[in-house]
Design a protein around this motif. Structure first.
Motif, short mmCIF file in Angstrom:
data_model
loop_
_atom_site.label_atom_id
_atom_site.label_comp_id
_atom_site.label_asym_id
_atom_site.label_seq_id
_atom_site.Cartn_x
_atom_site.Cartn_y
_atom_site.Cartn_z
N TYR A 417 0.92 -1.44 0.13
CA TYR A 417 -0.11 -0.04 -0.11
C TYR A 417 0.81 1.22 0.01
N ALA A 418 1.87 1.40 0.73
CA ALA A 418 2.93 2.39 0.66
C ALA A 418 3.55 2.69 -0.54
N VAL A 419 3.96 1.63 -1.29
CA VAL A 419 4.54 1.73 -2.49
C VAL A 419 3.41 2.25 -3.67
N LEU A 420 2.24 1.76 -3.36
CA LEU A 420 1.08 1.94 -4.50
C LEU A 420 0.79 3.69 -4.29
N ALA A 421 0.83 4.05 -3.02
CA ALA A 421 0.65 5.61 -2.80
C ALA A 421 1.53 6.64 -3.36
N GLU A 425 0.69 9.13 -6.84
CA GLU A 425 0.93 10.61 -7.10
C GLU A 425 1.64 10.70 -8.21
N ARG A 426 2.52 9.86 -8.95
CA ARG A 426 3.15 9.80 -10.13
C ARG A 426 2.19 9.73 -11.06
N VAL A 427 1.06 8.82 -10.95
CA VAL A 427 0.26 9.14 -12.37
C VAL A 427 -0.58 10.22 -12.21
N ASN A 428 -0.74 11.00 -11.08
CA ASN A 428 -1.52 12.29 -11.08
C ASN A 428 -0.80 13.35 -11.86
N TYR A 430 2.26 12.78 -14.01
CA TYR A 430 2.67 12.42 -15.45
C TYR A 430 1.56 11.62 -16.22
N GLN A 431 1.06 12.37 -17.27
CA GLN A 431 0.07 11.81 -18.15
C GLN A 431 0.83 10.59 -18.88
N ALA A 432 1.89 10.54 -19.28
CA ALA A 432 2.50 9.40 -20.03
C ALA A 432 2.49 8.15 -19.43
N PHE A 433 2.85 8.11 -17.92
CA PHE A 433 2.86 7.08 -16.90
C PHE A 433 1.26 6.49 -16.87
N ARG A 434 0.18 7.44 -16.98
CA ARG A 434 -1.01 7.02 -16.73
C ARG A 434 -1.32 6.29 -18.08
N ASP A 435 -0.79 6.78 -19.29
CA ASP A 435 -1.35 6.20 -20.60
C ASP A 435 -0.66 4.85 -20.72
N GLN A 436 0.51 4.65 -20.15
CA GLN A 436 1.22 3.26 -20.29
C GLN A 436 0.55 2.31 -19.21
N LEU A 437 -0.10 2.80 -18.22
CA LEU A 437 -0.79 1.74 -17.23
C LEU A 437 -2.14 1.47 -17.84
N ASN A 438 -2.88 2.36 -18.83
CA ASN A 438 -4.05 2.03 -19.37
C ASN A 438 -3.58 1.14 -20.53
N ALA A 439 -2.44 1.25 -21.10
CA ALA A 439 -2.07 0.26 -22.40
C ALA A 439 -1.77 -1.21 -21.67
N MET A 440 -1.33 -1.23 -20.46
CA MET A 440 -1.14 -2.46 -20.15
C MET A 440 -2.39 -3.40 -20.05
N LYS A 463 -6.71 3.18 -7.44
CA LYS A 463 -6.16 4.01 -6.20
C LYS A 463 -6.03 5.49 -6.61
N ALA A 464 -5.53 5.76 -7.80
CA ALA A 464 -5.42 7.26 -8.30
C ALA A 464 -6.73 8.11 -8.32
N GLY A 465 -7.84 7.32 -8.08
CA GLY A 465 -9.12 7.85 -8.51
C GLY A 465 -9.58 7.93 -9.99
N ILE A 466 -8.86 7.07 -10.86
CA ILE A 466 -9.38 7.27 -12.41
C ILE A 466 -10.71 6.44 -12.41
N ARG A 467 -11.67 7.04 -13.02
CA ARG A 467 -13.02 6.51 -13.02
C ARG A 467 -13.17 5.72 -14.27
#
Length: 584
Positions: A417-421, A425-428, A430-440, A463-467
């Motif tokens: 959980y602490a690593v995820l936290a 914050e990185r997801v919020n 850096y859009q590129a990181f969010r895009d890569q997670l969605n691609a996975m 956990k980043a609140g993406i709906r």
């Protein structure tokens, strides 16, 4: 308060843990006061809960010091035990700790037979324990150690039914068993405590800013006062603020997050480490190794070293933060890469935030271990990068081979959980990181072998609140993902692999689960009613509108089945259990 009466002095640096929230009436008390009352009572286990950085370890050390200062001959002996530093503390932890202090077998036997101990056990969560230390160590059983035990643990480490891990076992047939367990939660810093800490910091460290300037910045930067109510984050913020704020006047436009404070702290730490090596008298081999590190960007090499060490701690030691070295008989050669005598490893080891105690090594703070581990999965771009929304790992390259080799497809962080936290914050940021997670997640529909990456990615996004309301998630493969509290109204999960997924408190209105694989899916805890003593019997009324429970105390509670609120409470004149309730 018996032998512990009077005031025990707690220095300013330990004030992080001076107040705790009472679990029943939510009033703030002195934690030391609560612990001393516990020591004068018949209770045997005191659990201290709090977030990472709340001050649990600091308090434990000062408690040990205070108890030794108040010690009287023949009284209980305080014994501090750093749980992560002991192998399998669920078995013979007292003997193992005394052996660390070079006690002989005869001395240990004398203590066991004639003395009473106060065990101060720090870092239950860091040891990844799930067992009951009191019961497993047979405390207060005939012929065993006589001891009270104080245990500290991060709140996030525990699930809803955690008390069984700490409560002493009692005879379930005793009508009113003695209450042997107590707990307290460390409260966050108040604004007054933040100001007191700032004033003490300025006295001790003598920075360029005055307390008035610090408090002005803390109050004007959005959400910063909430962030620094955590003592450890406050200490990082006071170091970082002059660098992060500079001469800016428009403080309302500044965003300071937890991960940004850690980034700043690590950058400054590595810079100091590099400067120290540059001015040190290094031998020929040491100077050559240092010059080589400088040529390949010293700071980045140090970060990579810390990331590799953090990965080894999680993969080789299941996240237990203390590394024992040297230990030539344990067969764990991986330790030599980090703690061997080589000049390059020595330079890097001395430059990252590590602390050594004899043969034991660990990061200065548990959260730093988790911070570096989070950078294994996403490395933020350097400040001098031309494109601050891209990096080596976050570049827009989502081919199957890239994701197959990605660290998120090699290691599970779903329960870290602490690593995820940090990654949230990185997801919020850096859009590129969010895009890569969605691609996975998207690729998992076609490539089963990226399911681990997809499960990790989906967990981070939720956990980043993406709906994900109304999203087409047909066929995604995310076994074991944690989607608790996620928003999936009208989402389409047809044919998805959702085995062992956690959907506790998730929004699932009209979600489509046709032909989805849902073995082991968790939708949350079953409804329950909280009684103050054990329930021995229960019954519904004939019309189904009422439900009654009979308790071991003899009390009877009656609930409305429409609201499940208690509508009647009947107390018996005797204390015998209510073993039978007939429908009325």
């Amino acid at each position: 308060m018996g032998q512990y009466s009077g005031v025990l002095y707690i220095p300013p640096q330990a004030r992080a843990s001076l107040q705790v929230a009472d679990e029943e009436d939510h009033v703030l008390f002195s934690l030391m006061e609560k612990v001393l009352l516990f020591l004068d009572s018949d209770r045997e286990v005191f659990l201290i809960l709090g977030d990472s950085g709340a001050g649990k370890s600091t308090f434990n050390r000062h408690l040990e010091c205070a108890l030794w200062k108040a010690y009287r001959k023949g009284g209980p002996i305080p014994l501090y035990i750093n749980l992560p530093s002991i192998d399998k503390p669920e078995h013979d932890m007292i003997i193992k700790q005394l052996q660390i202090h070079n006690f002989t077998a005869d001395q240990i036997r004398e203590l066991k037979e004639h003395r009473h101990l106060i065990l101060i056990c720090d870092g239950y969560d860091e040891s990844h324990l799930t067992t009951n230390l009191h019961s497993k160590n047979l405390l207060n059983k005939p012929g065993q150690w006589r001891a009270k035990i104080i245990i500290s643990c991060r709140t996030q480490h525990l699930g809803p039914d955690y008390r069984g891990r700490f409560q002493p076992n009692v005879d379930r047939y005793i009508t009113r068993p003695k209450e042997l367990f107590q707990e307290a939660v460390i409260a966050s810093f108040s604004s007054t405590q933040i100001q007191e800490y700032v004033e003490q910091y300025v006295i001790n460290e003598k920075p360029a800013w005055t307390p008035v300037i610090y408090m002005d910045k803390l109050r004007r930067i959005p959400h910063l006062m909430d962030l620094v109510s955590n003592p450890f984050l406050l200490s990082l913020a006071l170091e970082a603020l002059p660098n992060l704020v500079g001469s800016q006047d428009d403080l309302e436009s500044i965003t300071i997050t937890r991960v940004k404070l850690y980034d700043n702290f690590v950058d400054k730490w590595l810079s100091v480490g590099k400067d120290r090596l540059e001015t040190s008298s290094l031998g020929p081999g040491g100077r050559e190794a240092f010059e080589k590190l400088l040529d390949s960007c010293f700071e980045q090499q140090a970060i990579n070293f810390a990331k590799r060490l953090a990965t080894a701690i999680f993969s080789k030691q299941d996240g237990r933060p203390v590394v024992q070295y040297p230990d030539p008989v344990d067969g764990q050669e991986w330790k030599a890469e980090f703690f061997g005598p080589g000049s390059e490893a020595t330079h890097l080891r001395m430059s990252i935030p590590l602390v050594r105690n004899g043969k034991q090594h660990r990061f200065n703070h548990r959260s730093l271990l988790e911070y570096f581990y989070s950078r294994v999965f996403f490395e933020p771009p350097r400040p001098d990068s031309d494109n601050l929304d891209s990096s080596e790992e976050s570049c827009v390259s989502y081919q199957s081979a890239v994701i197959l080799d990605h660290s998120l497809n090699q290691l599970s962080i779903i329960n870290e959980y602490a690593v995820l936290a940090f990654l949230v914050e990185r997801v919020n940021a850096y859009q590129a990181f969010r895009d890569q997670l969605n691609a996975m997640v998207e690729l998992s529909k076609e490539v089963p072998s990226v399911s681990l990456a997809a499960a990790n990615a989906m967990t981070i996004l939720v956990k980043a609140g993406i709906r994900f309301n109304g999203k087409d998630l047909q066929g995604i493969r995310i076994p074991g993902a944690n989607l608790s509290e996620g928003e999936f109204d009208l989402a389409v999960f047809q044919g998805a692999d959702l085995c062992n997924v956690n959907l506790t408190r998730a929004w699932l209105r009209q979600a489509d689960f046709k032909k989805a694989h849902m073995a082991g899916v968790q939708f949350g805890e079953s409804p329950y009613l909280a009684e103050r003593s054990g329930v021995w019997s229960c019954a519904y009324s004939p019309d189904g509108k009422k439900f009654a429970t009979g308790c071991s105390s003899g009390d009877i509670s009656i609930y409305s089945t429409r609201t499940w609120k208690k509508v009647y409470a009947l107390q018996k004149s005797t204390e015998s259990p209510t073993t039978c309730i007939r429908p009325w």
